[in-house]
Design a protein around this motif. Sequence first.
Motif, PDB file in Angstrom:
ATOM      1  N   THR A  36       0.705  -1.170   0.084  1.00 51.62           N
ATOM      2  CA  THR A  36       0.000   0.044  -0.193  1.00 51.62           C
ATOM      3  C   THR A  36       0.828   1.336   0.101  1.00 51.62           C
ATOM      4  N   GLY A  37       2.144   1.227   0.741  1.00 51.21           N
ATOM      5  CA  GLY A  37       3.014   2.405   0.481  1.00 51.21           C
ATOM      6  C   GLY A  37       3.339   2.611  -0.869  1.00 51.21           C
ATOM      7  N   GLY A  38       3.586   1.577  -1.244  1.00 48.59           N
ATOM      8  CA  GLY A  38       4.106   1.799  -2.792  1.00 48.59           C
ATOM      9  C   GLY A  38       3.034   2.122  -3.713  1.00 48.59           C
ATOM     10  N   MET A  39       1.928   1.703  -3.419  1.00 48.85           N
ATOM     11  CA  MET A  39       0.799   2.361  -4.383  1.00 48.85           C
ATOM     12  C   MET A  39       0.552   3.751  -3.888  1.00 48.85           C
ATOM     13  N   LEU A  40       0.658   4.283  -2.712  1.00 52.34           N
ATOM     14  CA  LEU A  40       0.527   5.569  -2.554  1.00 52.34           C
ATOM     15  C   LEU A  40       1.855   6.376  -2.987  1.00 52.34           C
ATOM     16  N   ARG A  41       2.939   5.887  -3.083  1.00 57.63           N
ATOM     17  CA  ARG A  41       4.060   6.644  -3.752  1.00 57.63           C
ATOM     18  C   ARG A  41       3.894   6.748  -5.112  1.00 57.63           C
ATOM     19  N   LEU A  57       1.005  13.464   4.504  1.00 60.93           N
ATOM     20  CA  LEU A  57       0.867  12.693   5.429  1.00 60.93           C
ATOM     21  C   LEU A  57       2.234  11.600   5.771  1.00 60.93           C
ATOM     22  N   MET A  58       2.609  11.307   4.785  1.00 62.65           N
ATOM     23  CA  MET A  58       3.901  10.141   4.555  1.00 62.65           C
ATOM     24  C   MET A  58       5.129  10.963   5.040  1.00 62.65           C
ATOM     25  N   ASP A  59       5.155  12.319   4.651  1.00 69.38           N
ATOM     26  CA  ASP A  59       6.414  12.890   4.859  1.00 69.38           C
ATOM     27  C   ASP A  59       6.515  13.214   6.345  1.00 69.38           C
ATOM     28  N   LEU A  63      -0.158   8.184   9.505  1.00 59.46           N
ATOM     29  CA  LEU A  63      -1.095   7.327   8.434  1.00 59.46           C
ATOM     30  C   LEU A  63      -2.062   8.059   7.814  1.00 59.46           C
ATOM     31  N   VAL A  64      -2.299   7.599   6.447  1.00 63.82           N
ATOM     32  CA  VAL A  64      -3.040   7.969   5.613  1.00 63.82           C
ATOM     33  C   VAL A  64      -4.577   7.425   5.970  1.00 63.82           C
ATOM     34  N   PRO A  65      -5.754   8.118   6.110  1.00 62.18           N
ATOM     35  CA  PRO A  65      -6.936   7.922   6.594  1.00 62.18           C
ATOM     36  C   PRO A  65      -7.462   6.383   6.294  1.00 62.18           C
ATOM     37  N   ILE A  68      -9.670   6.045   3.018  1.00 61.72           N
ATOM     38  CA  ILE A  68      -8.880   6.021   1.699  1.00 61.72           C
ATOM     39  C   ILE A  68      -8.304   4.794   1.351  1.00 61.72           C
ATOM     40  N   MET A  69      -7.733   4.430   2.412  1.00 57.49           N
ATOM     41  CA  MET A  69      -6.734   3.042   2.421  1.00 57.49           C
ATOM     42  C   MET A  69      -7.577   1.835   2.088  1.00 57.49           C
ATOM     43  N   LEU A  70      -8.856   2.003   2.852  1.00 57.06           N
ATOM     44  CA  LEU A  70      -9.858   0.745   2.368  1.00 57.06           C
ATOM     45  C   LEU A  70     -10.360   0.833   1.189  1.00 57.06           C
ATOM     46  N   ASP A  89       1.423  -6.059   2.006  1.00 60.08           N
ATOM     47  CA  ASP A  89       2.665  -5.420   2.759  1.00 60.08           C
ATOM     48  C   ASP A  89       2.293  -4.031   3.070  1.00 60.08           C
ATOM     49  N   GLY A  90       2.190  -3.840   4.615  1.00 60.90           N
ATOM     50  CA  GLY A  90       1.822  -2.410   4.887  1.00 60.90           C
ATOM     51  C   GLY A  90       0.454  -2.094   5.163  1.00 60.90           C
ATOM     52  N   PHE A  91      -0.401  -3.240   5.125  1.00 56.03           N
ATOM     53  CA  PHE A  91      -1.921  -3.198   5.365  1.00 56.03           C
ATOM     54  C   PHE A  91      -2.380  -4.551   5.908  1.00 56.03           C
ATOM     55  N   PRO A  92      -3.229  -4.545   6.694  1.00 56.33           N
ATOM     56  CA  PRO A  92      -3.740  -3.270   7.613  1.00 56.33           C
ATOM     57  C   PRO A  92      -2.534  -2.730   8.642  1.00 56.33           C
ATOM     58  N   ARG A  93      -2.957  -1.582   8.809  1.00 52.33           N
ATOM     59  CA  ARG A  93      -2.128  -0.969   9.812  1.00 52.33           C
ATOM     60  C   ARG A  93      -2.821  -0.302  10.980  1.00 52.33           C
ATOM     61  N   SER A  94      -4.013  -0.912  11.099  1.00 49.74           N
ATOM     62  CA  SER A  94      -4.809  -0.253  12.399  1.00 49.74           C
ATOM     63  C   SER A  94      -5.701  -1.435  12.499  1.00 49.74           C
ATOM     64  N   GLN A 162      16.684   8.490  -1.670  1.00 45.98           N
ATOM     65  CA  GLN A 162      16.185   8.119  -0.436  1.00 45.98           C
ATOM     66  C   GLN A 162      14.828   8.738  -0.031  1.00 45.98           C
ATOM     67  N   ARG A 163      13.843   7.724   0.567  1.00 45.18           N
ATOM     68  CA  ARG A 163      12.544   8.298   0.605  1.00 45.18           C
ATOM     69  C   ARG A 163      12.594   9.528   1.753  1.00 45.18           C
ATOM     70  N   ASP A 164      11.827  10.408   1.496  1.00 46.80           N
ATOM     71  CA  ASP A 164      11.623  11.506   2.328  1.00 46.80           C
ATOM     72  C   ASP A 164      11.274  10.884   3.732  1.00 46.80           C
ATOM     73  N   ALA A 173       8.882   9.104  14.388  1.00 41.90           N
ATOM     74  CA  ALA A 173       7.391   9.267  14.134  1.00 41.90           C
ATOM     75  C   ALA A 173       6.885   8.029  13.787  1.00 41.90           C
ATOM     76  N   ARG A 174       7.251   7.344  12.604  1.00 41.16           N
ATOM     77  CA  ARG A 174       6.694   6.247  11.982  1.00 41.16           C
ATOM     78  C   ARG A 174       6.809   4.969  12.971  1.00 41.16           C
ATOM     79  N   LEU A 175       7.860   4.738  13.967  1.00 47.98           N
ATOM     80  CA  LEU A 175       7.997   3.877  14.948  1.00 47.98           C
ATOM     81  C   LEU A 175       6.923   4.044  16.092  1.00 47.98           C
TER      82      LEU A 175
HETATM   83  P1  AMP Z   1       5.275   1.978   3.667  1.00 48.62           P
HETATM   84  O1  AMP Z   1       5.879   1.902   2.406  1.00 48.62           O
HETATM   85  O2  AMP Z   1       4.506   0.483   3.928  1.00 48.62           O
HETATM   86  O3  AMP Z   1       6.583   2.114   5.003  1.00 48.62           O
HETATM   87  O4  AMP Z   1       4.289   2.851   3.745  1.00 48.62           O
HETATM   88  C1  AMP Z   1       4.481   4.470   3.614  1.00 48.62           C
HETATM   89  C2  AMP Z   1       3.775   5.368   4.241  1.00 48.62           C
HETATM   90  O5  AMP Z   1       2.526   5.363   3.444  1.00 48.62           O
HETATM   91  C3  AMP Z   1       3.271   5.125   5.851  1.00 48.62           C
HETATM   92  O6  AMP Z   1       4.127   5.665   6.687  1.00 48.62           O
HETATM   93  C4  AMP Z   1       1.673   5.746   5.752  1.00 48.62           C
HETATM   94  O7  AMP Z   1       1.997   7.251   5.903  1.00 48.62           O
HETATM   95  C5  AMP Z   1       1.299   5.473   4.348  1.00 48.62           C
HETATM   96  N1  AMP Z   1       0.573   4.035   4.553  1.00 48.62           N
HETATM   97  C6  AMP Z   1       1.114   2.997   3.976  1.00 48.62           C
HETATM   98  N2  AMP Z   1      -0.035   1.961   3.949  1.00 48.62           N
HETATM   99  C7  AMP Z   1      -0.750   2.365   4.762  1.00 48.62           C
HETATM  100  C8  AMP Z   1      -1.997   1.982   5.609  1.00 48.62           C
HETATM  101  N3  AMP Z   1      -2.460   0.810   5.470  1.00 48.62           N
HETATM  102  N4  AMP Z   1      -2.754   2.728   6.228  1.00 48.62           N
HETATM  103  C9  AMP Z   1      -2.433   4.131   6.563  1.00 48.62           C
HETATM  104  N5  AMP Z   1      -1.120   4.755   5.970  1.00 48.62           N
HETATM  105  C10 AMP Z   1      -0.685   3.821   5.018  1.00 48.62           C
END
Ligand code: AMP
Length: 221
Positions: A36-41, A57-59, A63-65, A68-70, A89-94, A162-164, A173-175
């Motif tokens: 999901t992170g790759g798709m957002l990038r 939000l990523m920077d 988390l993206v709401p 939207i993610m769903l 990979d990266g979903f679910p995050r909550s 290097q990713r922002d 913050a991510r941790l």
């Molecule tokens: P990642 O590449 O998985 O480390 O994701 C990079 C960033 O994308 C995260 O820090 C979030 O800002 C956003 N992101 C990716 N997946 C999700 C998710 N399932 N829910 C919310 N935000 C996400």
Amino acid sequence: MAVSRSHLVLMGPPGAGKGTQADLLAEHLRVPHISTGGMLRDEAQRGSELGKKAKRLMDRGELVPDEIMLGIVRDRIGAPDCARGYILDGFPRSIRQAEDLEKLNGEAGPLLALSLRVPAEVVIKRLSSRRTCRPCGAMYHLVSSPPKKPDVCDRCGGELYQRDDDREDVIHARLEVYRRETEPLLAYYGKRNALVEVDGTGSRDDVFQRLLEGLAGRGAA
Ligand code: AMP
């Protein structure tokens, strides 16, 4: 109901190696790797409204709401190539995302979560020297798995950057977001008897072997 053998969720803190291991597993199981992170990038690079909002939000490491993610995940796992399964990979995050995913997955039955355990000091080191390929998303580590040519992807020849959000202040913050929002999912999947935890330290191949053993222990792979 038995857990699905091909509908997998790969979990772990940022920098745990989810992307690398998801690639290996996807090849092994012949199902798509969905990051999901790759798709957002990709969206951010296209400059779409969603991409711009997500990038802000990523920077900041936020988390993206969930709504939207769903929507994104619903469309993606509904695609024909996901009919046999997928690796998220990266979903679910909550917890909310996990509950919604369970509903989306419906007939395929409960997913199996694979979690990579990696101490915070190791992920901080890994993330701060990580480089990502802009076109194909392949990942490198300047010390343990550098590209053959500096700043050039071995796989596709694309530019490495290097990713922002791999900057030290954002890493913390991510941790923190991981601990607060995502770590509770370990108990969520644990309670459903749908969790395999493996040691995520060591070489790429060692970790992959542990994941395969974990899957075999669940009657999968
Ligand atoms: P990642 O590449 O998985 O480390 O994701 C990079 C960033 O994308 C995260 O820090 C979030 O800002 C956003 N992101 C990716 N997946 C999700 C998710 N399932 N829910 C919310 N935000 C996400």
